[in-house]
Design a protein around this motif. Structure first.
Motif, PDB file in Angstrom:
ATOM      1  N   ASP A  18       0.840  -1.194   0.000  1.00 21.70           N
ATOM      2  CA  ASP A  18       0.000   0.000   0.000  1.00 21.70           C
ATOM      3  C   ASP A  18       0.879   1.249   0.000  1.00 21.70           C
ATOM      4  O   ASP A  18       1.927   1.302   0.650  1.00 21.70           O
ATOM      5  CB  ASP A  18      -0.898  -0.010   1.236  1.00 21.70           C
ATOM      6  N   CYS A  19       0.438   2.273  -0.721  1.00 16.47           N
ATOM      7  CA  CYS A  19       1.266   3.461  -0.924  1.00 16.47           C
ATOM      8  C   CYS A  19       1.494   4.285   0.336  1.00 16.47           C
ATOM      9  O   CYS A  19       2.372   5.149   0.363  1.00 16.47           O
ATOM     10  CB  CYS A  19       0.663   4.340  -2.022  1.00 16.47           C
ATOM     11  N   LEU A  20       0.735   4.037   1.418  1.00 15.37           N
ATOM     12  CA  LEU A  20       0.934   4.792   2.657  1.00 15.37           C
ATOM     13  C   LEU A  20       1.817   4.070   3.665  1.00 15.37           C
ATOM     14  O   LEU A  20       2.259   4.671   4.645  1.00 15.37           O
ATOM     15  CB  LEU A  20      -0.415   5.099   3.318  1.00 15.37           C
ATOM     16  N   TRP A  21       2.096   2.794   3.449  1.00 18.56           N
ATOM     17  CA  TRP A  21       2.757   2.018   4.492  1.00 18.56           C
ATOM     18  C   TRP A  21       4.158   2.527   4.813  1.00 18.56           C
ATOM     19  O   TRP A  21       4.551   2.583   5.974  1.00 18.56           O
ATOM     20  CB  TRP A  21       2.795   0.540   4.096  1.00 18.56           C
ATOM     21  N   PHE A  22       4.935   2.874   3.788  1.00 19.33           N
ATOM     22  CA  PHE A  22       6.289   3.348   4.064  1.00 19.33           C
ATOM     23  C   PHE A  22       6.253   4.645   4.865  1.00 19.33           C
ATOM     24  O   PHE A  22       7.036   4.828   5.809  1.00 19.33           O
ATOM     25  CB  PHE A  22       7.076   3.554   2.771  1.00 19.33           C
ATOM     26  N   SER A  23       5.365   5.562   4.523  1.00 18.42           N
ATOM     27  CA  SER A  23       5.251   6.829   5.241  1.00 18.42           C
ATOM     28  C   SER A  23       4.829   6.601   6.689  1.00 18.42           C
ATOM     29  O   SER A  23       5.348   7.248   7.609  1.00 18.42           O
ATOM     30  CB  SER A  23       4.237   7.747   4.554  1.00 18.42           C
ATOM     31  N   GLY A  51       6.822   6.553  12.317  1.00 15.94           N
ATOM     32  CA  GLY A  51       6.636   5.856  13.580  1.00 15.94           C
ATOM     33  C   GLY A  51       5.186   5.648  13.978  1.00 15.94           C
ATOM     34  O   GLY A  51       4.899   5.186  15.080  1.00 15.94           O
ATOM     35  N   LEU A  52       4.253   5.980  13.100  1.00 17.80           N
ATOM     36  CA  LEU A  52       2.833   5.832  13.398  1.00 17.80           C
ATOM     37  C   LEU A  52       2.387   4.415  13.037  1.00 17.80           C
ATOM     38  O   LEU A  52       2.510   3.991  11.892  1.00 17.80           O
ATOM     39  CB  LEU A  52       2.012   6.849  12.604  1.00 17.80           C
ATOM     40  N   THR A  53       1.892   3.697  14.022  1.00 16.29           N
ATOM     41  CA  THR A  53       1.468   2.302  13.849  1.00 16.29           C
ATOM     42  C   THR A  53       2.554   1.475  13.152  1.00 16.29           C
ATOM     43  O   THR A  53       2.272   0.633  12.318  1.00 16.29           O
ATOM     44  CB  THR A  53       0.143   2.215  13.041  1.00 16.29           C
ATOM     45  N   LYS A  54       3.805   1.715  13.527  1.00 11.85           N
ATOM     46  CA  LYS A  54       4.940   1.022  12.905  1.00 11.85           C
ATOM     47  C   LYS A  54       4.811  -0.491  13.004  1.00 11.85           C
ATOM     48  O   LYS A  54       4.993  -1.217  12.013  1.00 11.85           O
ATOM     49  CB  LYS A  54       6.233   1.490  13.572  1.00 11.85           C
ATOM     50  N   THR A  55       4.493  -0.992  14.200  1.00  9.92           N
ATOM     51  CA  THR A  55       4.363  -2.440  14.391  1.00  9.92           C
ATOM     52  C   THR A  55       3.247  -3.004  13.539  1.00  9.92           C
ATOM     53  O   THR A  55       3.371  -4.092  12.955  1.00  9.92           O
ATOM     54  CB  THR A  55       4.098  -2.751  15.880  1.00  9.92           C
ATOM     55  N   LYS A  56       2.160  -2.246  13.438  1.00 10.36           N
ATOM     56  CA  LYS A  56       1.020  -2.708  12.643  1.00 10.36           C
ATOM     57  C   LYS A  56       1.388  -2.778  11.169  1.00 10.36           C
ATOM     58  O   LYS A  56       1.035  -3.729  10.467  1.00 10.36           O
ATOM     59  CB  LYS A  56      -0.163  -1.755  12.840  1.00 10.36           C
ATOM     60  N   ILE A 103       9.238  -6.726  -5.237  1.00 12.05           N
ATOM     61  CA  ILE A 103       8.286  -6.109  -4.323  1.00 12.05           C
ATOM     62  C   ILE A 103       8.267  -4.615  -4.600  1.00 12.05           C
ATOM     63  O   ILE A 103       9.280  -3.928  -4.440  1.00 12.05           O
ATOM     64  CB  ILE A 103       8.692  -6.363  -2.857  1.00 12.05           C
ATOM     65  N   PHE A 104       7.118  -4.100  -5.012  1.00  9.84           N
ATOM     66  CA  PHE A 104       6.983  -2.672  -5.310  1.00  9.84           C
ATOM     67  C   PHE A 104       6.536  -1.932  -4.052  1.00  9.84           C
ATOM     68  O   PHE A 104       5.523  -2.281  -3.441  1.00  9.84           O
ATOM     69  CB  PHE A 104       5.961  -2.446  -6.420  1.00  9.84           C
ATOM     70  N   VAL A 105       7.299  -0.913  -3.689  1.00  6.82           N
ATOM     71  CA  VAL A 105       6.984  -0.108  -2.509  1.00  6.82           C
ATOM     72  C   VAL A 105       6.823   1.346  -2.947  1.00  6.82           C
ATOM     73  O   VAL A 105       7.794   2.108  -2.994  1.00  6.82           O
ATOM     74  CB  VAL A 105       8.091  -0.216  -1.437  1.00  6.82           C
ATOM     75  N   PRO A 106       5.609   1.777  -3.291  1.00  4.25           N
ATOM     76  CA  PRO A 106       5.410   3.198  -3.607  1.00  4.25           C
ATOM     77  C   PRO A 106       5.687   4.042  -2.371  1.00  4.25           C
ATOM     78  O   PRO A 106       5.294   3.683  -1.257  1.00  4.25           O
ATOM     79  CB  PRO A 106       3.925   3.272  -4.006  1.00  4.25           C
ATOM     80  N   ILE A 107       6.372   5.153  -2.564  1.00  2.76           N
ATOM     81  CA  ILE A 107       6.738   6.033  -1.449  1.00  2.76           C
ATOM     82  C   ILE A 107       6.215   7.436  -1.724  1.00  2.76           C
ATOM     83  O   ILE A 107       6.428   7.980  -2.816  1.00  2.76           O
ATOM     84  CB  ILE A 107       8.273   6.087  -1.272  1.00  2.76           C
ATOM     85  N   VAL A 108       5.530   8.007  -0.746  1.00  2.00           N
ATOM     86  CA  VAL A 108       5.150   9.411  -0.847  1.00  2.00           C
ATOM     87  C   VAL A 108       5.694  10.128   0.382  1.00  2.00           C
ATOM     88  O   VAL A 108       5.266   9.881   1.506  1.00  2.00           O
ATOM     89  CB  VAL A 108       3.615   9.599  -0.991  1.00  2.00           C
ATOM     90  N   CYS A 109       6.706  10.952   0.158  1.00  2.00           N
ATOM     91  CA  CYS A 109       7.347  11.729   1.224  1.00  2.00           C
ATOM     92  C   CYS A 109       7.688  13.121   0.691  1.00  2.00           C
ATOM     93  O   CYS A 109       8.060  13.257  -0.477  1.00  2.00           O
ATOM     94  CB  CYS A 109       8.637  11.050   1.696  1.00  2.00           C
ATOM     95  N   TRP A 110       7.556  14.128   1.550  1.00  2.00           N
ATOM     96  CA  TRP A 110       7.901  15.494   1.174  1.00  2.00           C
ATOM     97  C   TRP A 110       7.145  15.940  -0.084  1.00  2.00           C
ATOM     98  O   TRP A 110       7.702  16.557  -0.988  1.00  2.00           O
ATOM     99  CB  TRP A 110       9.409  15.633   0.980  1.00  2.00           C
ATOM    100  N   GLU A 112      17.668   6.813   1.868  1.00  2.00           N
ATOM    101  CA  GLU A 112      18.375   5.556   2.116  1.00  2.00           C
ATOM    102  C   GLU A 112      18.376   5.109   3.575  1.00  2.00           C
ATOM    103  O   GLU A 112      18.111   3.919   3.855  1.00  2.00           O
ATOM    104  CB  GLU A 112      19.814   5.632   1.598  1.00  2.00           C
ATOM    105  N   PRO A 113      18.670   5.972   4.563  1.00  2.00           N
ATOM    106  CA  PRO A 113      18.649   5.502   5.961  1.00  2.00           C
ATOM    107  C   PRO A 113      17.295   4.917   6.365  1.00  2.00           C
ATOM    108  O   PRO A 113      17.235   3.873   7.033  1.00  2.00           O
ATOM    109  CB  PRO A 113      18.973   6.764   6.759  1.00  2.00           C
ATOM    110  N   ASP A 114      16.208   5.573   5.958  1.00  2.00           N
ATOM    111  CA  ASP A 114      14.874   5.069   6.288  1.00  2.00           C
ATOM    112  C   ASP A 114      14.587   3.762   5.562  1.00  2.00           C
ATOM    113  O   ASP A 114      13.964   2.859   6.119  1.00  2.00           O
ATOM    114  CB  ASP A 114      13.813   6.112   5.923  1.00  2.00           C
ATOM    115  N   ILE A 115      15.026   3.659   4.324  1.00  2.00           N
ATOM    116  CA  ILE A 115      14.815   2.434   3.556  1.00  2.00           C
ATOM    117  C   ILE A 115      15.518   1.254   4.211  1.00  2.00           C
ATOM    118  O   ILE A 115      14.947   0.165   4.365  1.00  2.00           O
ATOM    119  CB  ILE A 115      15.301   2.612   2.104  1.00  2.00           C
TER     120      ILE A 115
END
Length: 258
Positions: A73-78, A83-88, A104-111, A150-153
């Motif tokens: 899902d496109c919101l999961w990485f954000s 840190g919001l619902t990280k474990t979930k 594995i496709f990981v859409p990212i929306v940041c900034w 990269e650090p977050d990835i």
């Protein structure tokens, strides 16, 4: 299930980062509601419209092309990054059984910007010499420095391994190659979401298997901008037609406009 407390935290986060959490309250709704609400052809995509278009793109791709792939899902990485619902989020990813897939496709929306992370061959054994895990970060706006993610990835990937109970450690993850090839670049500030969808589409249709193949396959001449425009019009038109069909079936006759 998203808790009320988590939903309230997300609502507060939206005020400071609207592009990342623009419609999170819709997240729990059915795909039919999501598709019915987003039928415009605006170039700038919010997370709900992006997800609807991605679901539609996935459904129309031949099974033999998508069988070795999975998308998050496109919101999961954000959500993970903040840190919001990280474990979930990590538990949702575990249910996807991503290590059984080649890509594995990981859409990212940041900034206020969309990019695409692709995790390749993460299910391969550590001892494999033919196919080792590597990552691709495809970004249509290199001038904002995609490597800052990269650090977050790497933290994200390490936590995925840990959640799966695998033996890969921090040293292993730090050595996974992260490639940022020179892919076609957007010409304005509204196209990044469509670029990500088109990246996924082209990659699935002709996906490379090794790092070397990726560097040859993914380049700044990967596609022409007029092809992107045709793709945008096609998927928006197809989604609109499908959504209208859903409305026609679901709404009582006296609720249709005359």
């Amino acid at each position: 299930m998203i808790t009320r407390q988590a939903a309230k935290s997300l609502q507060a986060a939206r005020e400071s980062a609207p592009s990342s959490y623009d419609s999170f309250t819709q997240y729990k709704y059915s795909k039919r509601i999501r598709n019915r609400r987003h039928t415009n052809s605006s170039k700038k995509l919010d997370s709900n419209l992006f997800e609807s278009l991605l679901e539609h793109l996935w459904s129309r791709t031949p099974e033999d092309k998508r069988s070795s792939c999975v998308y998050l899902d496109c919101l999961w990485f954000s959500l993970y990054k903040d840190g919001l619902t990280k474990t979930k989020v990590l538990s949702w990813i575990k249910k996807k059984q991503i290590f059984s897939k080649r890509h594995i496709f990981v859409p990212i929306v940041c900034w206020s910007h969309w990019s695409l992370l692709i995790l390749c061959h993460f299910g391969e054994k550590r001892q494999s010499r033919t196919r080792r895990p590597f990552m691709l970060l495809l970004d249509s706006l290199h001038q904002i420095d995609p490597k800052r993610l990269e650090p977050d990835i790497r933290r994200f990937v390490l936590d995925i391994y840990k959640t799966e109970g695998r033996e890969e450690n921090e040293e292993f993850v730090s050595n996974i190659p992260l490639l940022v090839p020179k892919v076609p670049q957007q010409t304005n500030g509204e196209e990044c979401g469509t670029f990500v969808l088109y990246f996924i589409n082209l990659f699935m249709l002709d996906s490379p298997n090794t790092e070397e193949e990726c560097l040859c396959f993914l380049n700044e001449n990967w596609f022409k901008l007029d092809e992107l425009e045709s793709f945008r019009e096609e998927i928006h038109s197809s989604l609109k037609s499908r959504s209208q069909s859903i409305v026609d079936v679901e709404l009582p006759e006296d609720q249709h406009s005359s």
